[in-house]
Design a protein around this motif. Structure first.
Motif, PDB file in Angstrom:
ATOM      1  N   ILE A   1      -3.766  28.380  11.571  1.00 38.97           N
ATOM      2  CA  ILE A   1      -3.736  29.715  12.160  1.00 38.97           C
ATOM      3  C   ILE A   1      -3.189  30.647  11.089  1.00 38.97           C
ATOM      4  N   GLN A   2      -3.911  31.727  10.819  1.00 34.75           N
ATOM      5  CA  GLN A   2      -3.435  32.654   9.787  1.00 34.75           C
ATOM      6  C   GLN A   2      -3.378  34.075  10.321  1.00 34.75           C
ATOM      7  N   ILE A   3      -2.207  34.681  10.180  1.00 37.60           N
ATOM      8  CA  ILE A   3      -1.953  36.013  10.725  1.00 37.60           C
ATOM      9  C   ILE A   3      -1.641  36.971   9.586  1.00 37.60           C
ATOM     10  N   GLU A   4      -2.159  38.187   9.689  1.00 40.19           N
ATOM     11  CA  GLU A   4      -1.784  39.213   8.704  1.00 40.19           C
ATOM     12  C   GLU A   4      -0.947  40.267   9.415  1.00 40.19           C
ATOM     13  N   PRO A   5       0.387  40.206   9.253  1.00 42.74           N
ATOM     14  CA  PRO A   5       1.244  41.150   9.984  1.00 42.74           C
ATOM     15  C   PRO A   5       0.988  42.609   9.597  1.00 42.74           C
ATOM     16  N   ASP A   6       0.503  42.853   8.369  1.00 47.27           N
ATOM     17  CA  ASP A   6       0.309  44.241   7.944  1.00 47.27           C
ATOM     18  C   ASP A   6      -1.051  44.805   8.357  1.00 47.27           C
TER      19      ASP A   6
END
Lengths: 128, 367
Positions: free
Chosen positions: A2-7
């Motif tokens: 799972i890969q999230i980009e907070p920005d």
């Protein structure tokens, strides 16, 4: 994974929902398996528990998981697509395909694009 | 040589080794408390700083140790004086290595800003949905065994209340001889096993909190970070259990010796308590640090232009973690091997400080 980009401009819970669906599509987690508890998933990612909760509820609304007391969020089994889901997906894809046509994509190119996405997901599956 | 000198030398040596090798055992993408993207961790400057830190720490600590031994051997001193000065030297070594840490922490922060390492990369967070199923921590109910022993000990003490001496020991010297006493009352008779039980509850709390805390994977070295995180969780639970068990044996020994003064005469236990326990615990700590510290040191190729989210803003001084959004109670230390508190989570304070506060208050005000 799972890969999230907070920005990113896409809210984190939406990213989470999409990533979980992709992980199921890839076969990394299978129907009948449980997702981690909200607390541990939030801790693993270092995000707020509300974010994970929101995403789980979205998945439940989509019929992708069932939230069962005590066993947590279980991935639902789908033998074949039901009519409401079909109509909903159609509604979601329609503007995208219209945009593709307007952008100058030929029919074959659109078919090709769909096939590419499917085989990318399947490829990841065989690589696992 | 007096026992206290041997003991002090051993502890100082332990500290010297630990403080010297820390930069080589921490998580691979953190250098002196500063996050460095995987793509840049082999920079010459970083290596140079690590070497300088270790070299200076080691030399200063060894000089202090030599000075201490010469001073202790050439003067007529009692055990207590040796222990006090030894403790000062231990704190001195920690102070010096911490000062050096802050010096290099500042330097690397500047270097990172100047080189714009993170600005060229996309920052992401990753996890693996199946990582929780691979967790190999001991189950919490393993702690029931030492707790049952403690409850048994309390019951046994109550049953043999009249065998207890009029003065109950409350403190033991380094050789295992009692050196402080309190009047016998029903409370003071079971006070020590009571404290033991409280500490065991605290350890269960720490264990459960660790289990619920995040398994933090790295986007650029998912495989290595998973090995380190899972290994650290497993070995932490073993180490915690080992410490609880050793503590239980130690307290049981003292309590039974109070009830039956000669019960352990000539046994192995009498020989190794308490010095042997200290040595065992320190050695297993080193083993733990080396085992976990080396688990993610491997050359890997980094693909793509991603990096882990820069969490430096949550780490005050690179040492203290404050993150309100993270439900983790414990997170991996940035300078050292093991866990530190998420200071933004009040449950952490409760688990760690409440039992200690109770023990300290009770021993000061009720005796």
């Amino acid at each position: 994974m799972i890969q999230i980009e907070p920005d990113s401009e896409i809210p984190i819970y939406t990213q989470l929902t999409n990533q979980i669906i992709e992980d199921i599509a890839r076969g990394n987690i299978k129907p009948g398996d449980s997702l981690p508890s909200v607390r541990s998933f939030a801790a693993d990612l270092g995000v707020n528990m509300h974010t994970v909760n929101k995403s789980y509820h979205e998945l439940e609304k989509k019929g992708i998981i069932q939230i069962v007391p005590k066993s947590g969020a279980v991935i639902a089994k789908h033998e074949k697509v039901d009519l409401t889901t079909y109509e909903k997906l159609k509604g979601v894809m329609r503007p995208q395909i219209a945009e593709a046509i307007v952008s100058g994509m030929k029919d074959e190119e659109i078919h090709q694009l769909v096939n590419t996405i499917i085989s990318e997901l399947k490829d990841d599956q065989t690589n696992q | 040589m007096p026992v206290s000198l041997v003991l002090s030398i051993f502890i100082i040596l332990f500290l010297t080794i630990v403080q010297t090798v820390i930069p080589y055992l921490v998580k691979r993408t953190v250098v002196f408390g500063v996050t460095i993207p995987e793509q840049y961790i082999r920079e010459q400057k970083l290596n140079q700083y690590r070497k300088q830190y270790s070299f200076i720490t080691f030399i200063v600590a060894v000089l202090l140790l030599i000075g201490f031994v010469i001073w202790a051997l050439t003067n007529q001193l009692n055990e207590e004086q040796i222990v006090i000065v030894g403790t000062f030297i231990e704190f001195g070594i920690i102070f010096i290595s911490l000062s050096l840490y802050f010096y290099y922490h500042g330097k690397i922060k500047q270097l990172k800003q100047k080189s714009k390492w993170t600005e060229k990369l996309k920052q992401v967070k990753v996890t693996d949905l199946s990582v929780r199923t691979q967790d190999e921590m001991l189950p919490w109910y393993a702690y029931l065994l030492p707790m049952i022993i403690t409850i048994g000990l309390i019951i046994y003490t109550v049953m043999n209340y009249n065998l207890l001496p009029e003065n109950i020991p409350t403190h033991w010297g380094i050789t295992g001889e009692p050196d402080a006493f309190t009047k016998k009352t029903p409370f003071s008779a079971v006070q020590m096993p009571g404290f033991l039980l409280l500490m065991q509850i605290m350890f269960v709390g720490i264990h459960v909190a660790t289990k619920n805390s995040g398994i933090k994977l790295s986007a650029t070295n998912a495989h290595l970070s998973k090995r380190r995180q899972l290994g650290m969780r497993k070995y932490t639970s073993w180490l915690l259990f080992f410490v609880v068990f050793a503590m239980t044996i130690l307290f049981t020994f003292f309590q039974l010796t109070t009830i039956h003064p000669n019960v352990f005469d000539g046994t192995l236990l009498q020989l190794i308590i308490p010095f042997g326990f200290l040595v065992l615990i320190l050695l297993s700590t080193i083993l733990f640090a080396v085992k976990v510290g080396r688990s993610d040191k491997e050359d890997i190729v980094v693909e793509g232009d991603i990096t882990d989210i820069d969490e430096d803003r949550y780490w005050k001084g690179g040492l203290w973690y404050f993150n309100k959004n993270d439900p983790s109670i414990f997170v991996e230390k940035r300078f050292g091997v093991g866990y530190t508190l998420n200071f933004a989570n009040p449950i952490g304070y409760l688990i760690v400080f409440l039992p200690l506060a109770i023990i300290i208050l009770v021993s000061f005000f009720l005796n």
